[in-house]
Scaffold this active site. Structure first.
Site, short mmCIF file in Angstrom:
data_model
loop_
_atom_site.label_atom_id
_atom_site.label_comp_id
_atom_site.label_asym_id
_atom_site.label_seq_id
_atom_site.Cartn_x
_atom_site.Cartn_y
_atom_site.Cartn_z
N ILE A 211 0.72 -1.08 -0.01
CA ILE A 211 -0.08 -0.07 -0.12
C ILE A 211 0.99 1.13 -0.15
O ILE A 211 1.67 1.40 0.82
CB ILE A 211 -0.77 0.00 1.26
N HIS A 212 0.69 2.10 -0.97
CA HIS A 212 1.66 3.13 -0.86
C HIS A 212 0.76 4.58 -1.64
O HIS A 212 1.58 5.68 -1.54
CB HIS A 212 3.01 3.01 -1.81
N ARG A 213 -0.25 4.26 -2.43
CA ARG A 213 -0.63 5.33 -3.29
C ARG A 213 -1.35 6.34 -2.46
O ARG A 213 -1.90 6.20 -1.40
CB ARG A 213 -1.98 5.01 -4.16
N ARG A 246 6.33 6.10 2.43
CA ARG A 246 5.18 6.78 2.70
C ARG A 246 4.13 6.49 3.61
O ARG A 246 3.76 7.35 4.46
CB ARG A 246 4.74 7.32 1.40
N ASP A 287 -2.42 -1.51 -3.91
CA ASP A 287 -2.80 -0.43 -4.95
C ASP A 287 -1.76 -0.21 -5.90
O ASP A 287 -1.93 0.91 -6.51
CB ASP A 287 -2.88 0.85 -3.97
#
Length: 400
Positions: A211-213, A246, A287
């Site tokens: 998950i990073h978006r 992030r 994502d």
């Protein structure tokens, strides 16, 4: 084709990139170009975990690094990378410029090529999510309007470009370079077993998540929902989460660390380790756009946590598109219920993203943009020169 590439002068094809996925997807093309490749890294992924170690793992030459790009807002990333690239293209003009995908680095490379009237080749052209809230959508549309050669990964990508008025002679269906990347770097069975043993996992018995978006991480309420769904799944089977920088920072800022207590969080892993984990997971939750492609090569199911996708080809068989909420665990459970039979069925299906020869085809297109001169000139009688395709000219680049 290779003998034509061998006639290219050293460092004559500028390959502009700035992120870990670009390194993965352009590695085989860079290897094919050999000494002709001049790799320029904008530093959009400036964390060594995301890019630095990948250079060694992928066997790529040391790039030219730009400064003042990584960690900046989008506008400054594009502006600073454009200024740096223009300075280098002025001092050492390439015969062609290659960019991949839809990153800020790719847009900066496309703008720099256009400003210097250099032939531009866009790898992975024609992707569309039709979601104007997605920054990458703006980037990819702009790059496709600037490109002289558009390398569409699939026939559907080609049709989207044609519908937007891009002349057919500028488009070639090459396949996606991710197919050869996965095939080249996925470790052997015994090495995959060693990776699973290291993390205490069993084949087909865990979930791998990435998950990073910004749409999933920048709003604390949304991030809490996503992490909460992963935490719930972790009560049933192991959930492994390579923690993107992030995501780590946003989780700490929002005070959501307790949601990760039952999740196996690990640092970002190298590409070989990621493929080992992804290729033996019961299901993936991600994502990432690239993971949507990679799972089709690995033959594994994916729950894609996004508002929209520019890769609908994966949705036909391999992926389920869900927004943050209970749909994540529902989709995971639906895939798990298909059991071994479901995994065998996916493994038997071909990837919709091509046959693993995309880089070879793209290199062939470059030999049409940069081809040997038959006239005597300052470069000599057989040295390559750049040929900027006329946008209204008869067909030069046919679909593959």
């Amino acid at each position: 084709m290779n003998h034509l590439i061998n006639t290219f002068p050293s460092r004559s094809v500028a390959v502009v990139l700035g992120t870990r996925p670009e390194l993965v997807k352009l590695a085989e093309l860079i290897r094919t170009l050999g000494p002709a490749a001049r790799v320029l890294h904008t530093g959009q992924h400036y964390d060594d975990d995301l890019s630095g170690s990948f250079l060694d793992e992928l066997g790529l030459p040391a790039p030219e690094y730009l400064t003042g790009v990584g960690g900046r807002p989008r506008a400054l990333q594009v502006a600073n990378a454009l200024a740096g690239l223009d300075e280098r293209f002025a001092a050492e003009p390439p015969l062609a410029v290659v960019v991949q995908g839809d990153t800020n680095a790719a847009l900066a490379g496309a703008l720099a090529a256009n400003a210097r009237d250099l032939p531009l080749v866009h790898v992975e052209a024609g992707l569309r999510s039709h979601d104007r809230a997605m920054p990458e959508e703006h980037n990819r549309v702009l790059i496709d309007r600037l490109a002289d050669v558009l390398c569409a990964a699939t026939p559907d990508n080609r049709e989207l470009l044609l519908a937007e008025g891009v002349p057919a002679e500028r488009i070639a269906v090459t396949g996606n370079t991710v197919v050869e990347a996965v095939r080249r770097h996925r470790p052997r069975a015994e090495d995959r077993e060693a990776v699973l043993a290291e993390y205490g996992l069993t084949r087909d018995g865990y979930v791998l998540a990435t998950i990073h978006r910004p749409e999933n991480t920048d709003d604390p309420a949304v991030l809490a929902v996503v992490l909460g769904e992963l935490a719930g799944l972790a009560h049933e089977l192991p959930v492994v989460l390579p923690l993107h920088p992030r995501t780590r920072v946003r989780t700490e800022e929002a005070g959501l660390d307790p949601l990760l207590d039952d999740v196996t969080c690990i640092p970002p892993v190298d590409y070989t380790t990621f493929l080992a984990l992804a290729g033996d997971a019961a299901v993936l939750v991600s994502d990432s756009g690239g993971v949507q492609e990679e799972t089709t090569v690995l033959g594994r199911p994916l729950v894609a946590v996004r508002r929209s996708t520019e890769r609908p080809e994966a949705l036909a068989e391999f992926a389920d598109l869900v927004t943050p909420g209970l749909g994540i665990s529902t989709a995971v459970h639906r895939r798990l219920a298909q059991g071994k039979a479901g995994l065998r069925r996916l493994a038997s299906l071909p990837s919709p993203f091509g046959d693993g020869h995309a880089s070879e085809r793209i290199a062939g297109l470059l030999t049409q943009v940069v081809r040997p001169s038959t006239a005597e000139g300052p470069r000599g009688p057989t040295a390559p020169h750049a040929v900027r395709p006329h946008r209204s000219a008869p067909a030069v680049f046919a679909g593959v």
